[in-house]
Design a protein around this motif. Structure first.
Motif, short mmCIF file in Angstrom:
data_model
loop_
_atom_site.label_atom_id
_atom_site.label_comp_id
_atom_site.label_asym_id
_atom_site.label_seq_id
_atom_site.Cartn_x
_atom_site.Cartn_y
_atom_site.Cartn_z
N GLU A 1 18.11 -13.80 74.01
CA GLU A 1 16.65 -13.70 73.98
C GLU A 1 16.18 -12.61 73.02
OE1 GLU A 1 12.86 -12.79 76.93
OE2 GLU A 1 14.81 -13.30 77.81
N GLY A 2 16.98 -11.53 72.92
CA GLY A 2 16.61 -10.44 72.01
C GLY A 2 16.60 -10.90 70.56
N ASN A 3 17.62 -11.66 70.17
CA ASN A 3 17.67 -12.20 68.80
C ASN A 3 16.49 -13.15 68.56
OD1 ASN A 3 20.00 -10.80 68.19
ND2 ASN A 3 21.36 -12.51 68.72
N PHE A 4 16.17 -13.94 69.58
CA PHE A 4 15.04 -14.87 69.46
C PHE A 4 13.73 -14.11 69.27
CE2 PHE A 4 11.63 -17.28 71.63
CZ PHE A 4 11.57 -18.36 70.75
N SER A 5 13.53 -13.05 70.06
CA SER A 5 12.30 -12.26 69.95
C SER A 5 12.19 -11.63 68.57
CB SER A 5 12.29 -11.16 71.02
OG SER A 5 12.19 -11.73 72.32
N ASN A 6 13.29 -11.13 68.05
CA ASN A 6 13.27 -10.53 66.71
C ASN A 6 12.98 -11.59 65.64
OD1 ASN A 6 13.82 -7.96 67.67
ND2 ASN A 6 16.05 -8.24 67.53
N PHE A 7 13.52 -12.79 65.84
CA PHE A 7 13.28 -13.90 64.90
C PHE A 7 11.79 -14.23 64.86
CE2 PHE A 7 12.57 -18.47 64.40
CZ PHE A 7 13.21 -18.72 63.18
N ILE A 8 11.18 -14.37 66.03
CA ILE A 8 9.75 -14.71 66.09
C ILE A 8 8.91 -13.59 65.49
CG2 ILE A 8 7.80 -15.16 67.63
CD1 ILE A 8 9.71 -17.51 67.39
N LYS A 9 9.24 -12.34 65.81
CA LYS A 9 8.51 -11.20 65.27
C LYS A 9 8.60 -11.17 63.75
CE LYS A 9 6.61 -7.06 64.91
NZ LYS A 9 5.15 -6.86 65.04
N LYS A 10 9.78 -11.41 63.21
CA LYS A 10 9.98 -11.36 61.76
C LYS A 10 9.18 -12.43 61.03
CE LYS A 10 13.60 -11.71 58.22
NZ LYS A 10 15.07 -11.86 57.97
N HIS A 11 9.14 -13.63 61.60
CA HIS A 11 8.57 -14.76 60.87
C HIS A 11 7.14 -15.12 61.31
CE1 HIS A 11 12.33 -15.47 58.82
NE2 HIS A 11 12.97 -15.49 59.97
N ALA A 12 6.74 -14.69 62.51
CA ALA A 12 5.39 -15.00 62.98
C ALA A 12 4.50 -13.77 63.05
CB ALA A 12 5.44 -15.69 64.35
N GLY A 13 5.11 -12.60 62.92
CA GLY A 13 4.33 -11.36 62.92
C GLY A 13 4.04 -10.79 64.28
N LYS A 14 4.47 -11.50 65.34
CA LYS A 14 4.26 -11.03 66.71
C LYS A 14 5.50 -11.32 67.54
CE LYS A 14 -0.74 -11.98 66.85
NZ LYS A 14 -1.80 -12.72 67.56
N TYR A 15 5.69 -10.52 68.59
CA TYR A 15 6.75 -10.83 69.54
C TYR A 15 6.31 -12.02 70.40
CZ TYR A 15 9.25 -6.54 68.38
OH TYR A 15 9.95 -5.57 67.72
N PRO A 16 7.27 -12.76 70.94
CA PRO A 16 6.92 -13.93 71.76
C PRO A 16 5.94 -13.60 72.89
CG PRO A 16 9.25 -13.95 71.29
CD PRO A 16 8.72 -12.65 70.75
N SER A 17 6.12 -12.46 73.53
CA SER A 17 5.23 -12.08 74.64
C SER A 17 3.80 -11.88 74.20
CB SER A 17 5.76 -10.81 75.31
OG SER A 17 5.84 -9.75 74.34
N GLU A 18 3.59 -11.57 72.91
CA GLU A 18 2.25 -11.35 72.39
C GLU A 18 1.57 -12.67 72.00
OE1 GLU A 18 2.66 -7.07 70.20
OE2 GLU A 18 3.62 -8.77 69.20
N MET A 19 2.34 -13.74 71.96
CA MET A 19 1.80 -15.03 71.50
C MET A 19 1.43 -15.93 72.67
SD MET A 19 4.47 -15.67 68.36
CE MET A 19 3.74 -17.22 67.84
N LYS A 20 1.80 -15.54 73.87
CA LYS A 20 1.56 -16.40 75.04
C LYS A 20 0.08 -16.45 75.36
CE LYS A 20 3.49 -17.50 79.55
NZ LYS A 20 4.52 -17.20 80.54
#
Length: 276
Positions: free
Chosen positions: A257-276
């Motif tokens: 999940e940590g790698n996934f969160s970093n992936f989303i942050k890098k490419h979407a500009g936000k962490y997954p928790s901020e996009m919910k």
């Protein structure tokens, strides 16, 4: 002489049952496509003459006919044949759009028509009649966008039925063919495969060639398209399901999940928790 509908004249797009079009033509069955591109969704058998060549089209096919073609329709047993007509100005918005309009779908080398099968009759009726009508009643701009997407969907599916040897006669069409297949494979395998090399191997081309093709058609690298697909699927899952971020990351093929969160942050500009 047939008078085109107000919608086709004003918007450059229309979709109608064939029997309605014939009725508007004082029940005459002779037409010319003029400057319009035509797609027939054939839900029942149809006989027609195109440039004095007879064609018998079985139910379950889509027929593509380019501009300036003379057509005569045979008698049909019911109303389940739909005609989409549109202008190049309505559809053409990008390099990809232009390639589709000038491809063998509408300018077939061996025939004045191109025929491709479809598999789900009810889906065709829902997508191309009921849903389009709903968009039209709700909002004009939504209707235009939905019409463009519907046409593109039909052409994408049909393009896979063009013989590869015909496509390879023109590198533009070859690019479109491979990029289309890449998008199909990406839809199938994005959860398990995130490297360009995987998709290139599936297509029997190099990663560099695949990226060259996607940049030409979409203006984006193959890697960018893979990333965009993953982000889009995450956004759909976080907004329209009750799954946790951990569950979604696992579903999308991330073991951590940590790698996934970093992936989303890098490419979407936000962490997954901020996009919910």
């Amino acid at each position: 002489m047939y008078t085109i509908t107000d919608q086709l004249k004003d918007m450059g797009f229309s979709i109608n049952p064939l029997d309605y079009i014939i009725k508007r033509n004082n029940n005459h069955r002779h037409f010319n496509t003029l400057d319009y591109f035509c797609i027939f969704i054939v839900l029942q058998d149809l006989d027609l003459l195109v440039e004095n060549i007879f064609h018998s089209i079985k139910a379950g096919n889509i027929v593509f006919i380019g501009p300036q073609k003379n057509i005569t329709f045979g008698e049909s047993k019911g109303p389940e044949i739909y005609l989409i007509a549109f202008s190049s100005c309505f559809y053409e918005r990008s390099t990809k759009d232009s390639l589709f309009l000038n491809s063998q779908l509408f300018f077939n080398y061996s025939s004045d028509i191109f025929v491709a099968p479809f598999h789900n009759k009810e889906e065709m009726k829902v997508v191309f009649m009921e849903r389009m009508k709903s968009f039209q009643e709700k909002d004009q701009s939504l209707y235009v966008a939905a019409a463009h997407n519907a046409i593109e969907r039909l052409m994408l599916d049909a393009f896979l039925h063009i013989p590869p040897e015909e496509i390879k006669k023109d590198y533009n069409f070859e690019y479109l063919y491979y990029v289309n297949k890449f998008k199909v494979i990406l839809q199938r395998d994005y959860k398990k495969a995130k490297k360009v090399s995987y998709y290139a191997n599936e297509l029997n081309i190099t990663s560099r060639k695949l990226t060259e093709m996607t940049e030409y058609i979409f203006g984006k690298t193959a890697k960018q398209l893979i990333i965009e697909k993953l982000i889009t699927e995450f956004e759909k899952a976080i907004n329209f399901s009750n799954h946790t971020i951990s569950e979604i990351s696992y579903e999308l093929g991330f073991s951590d999940e940590g790698n996934f969160s970093n992936f989303i942050k890098k490419h979407a500009g936000k962490y997954p928790s901020e996009m919910k």
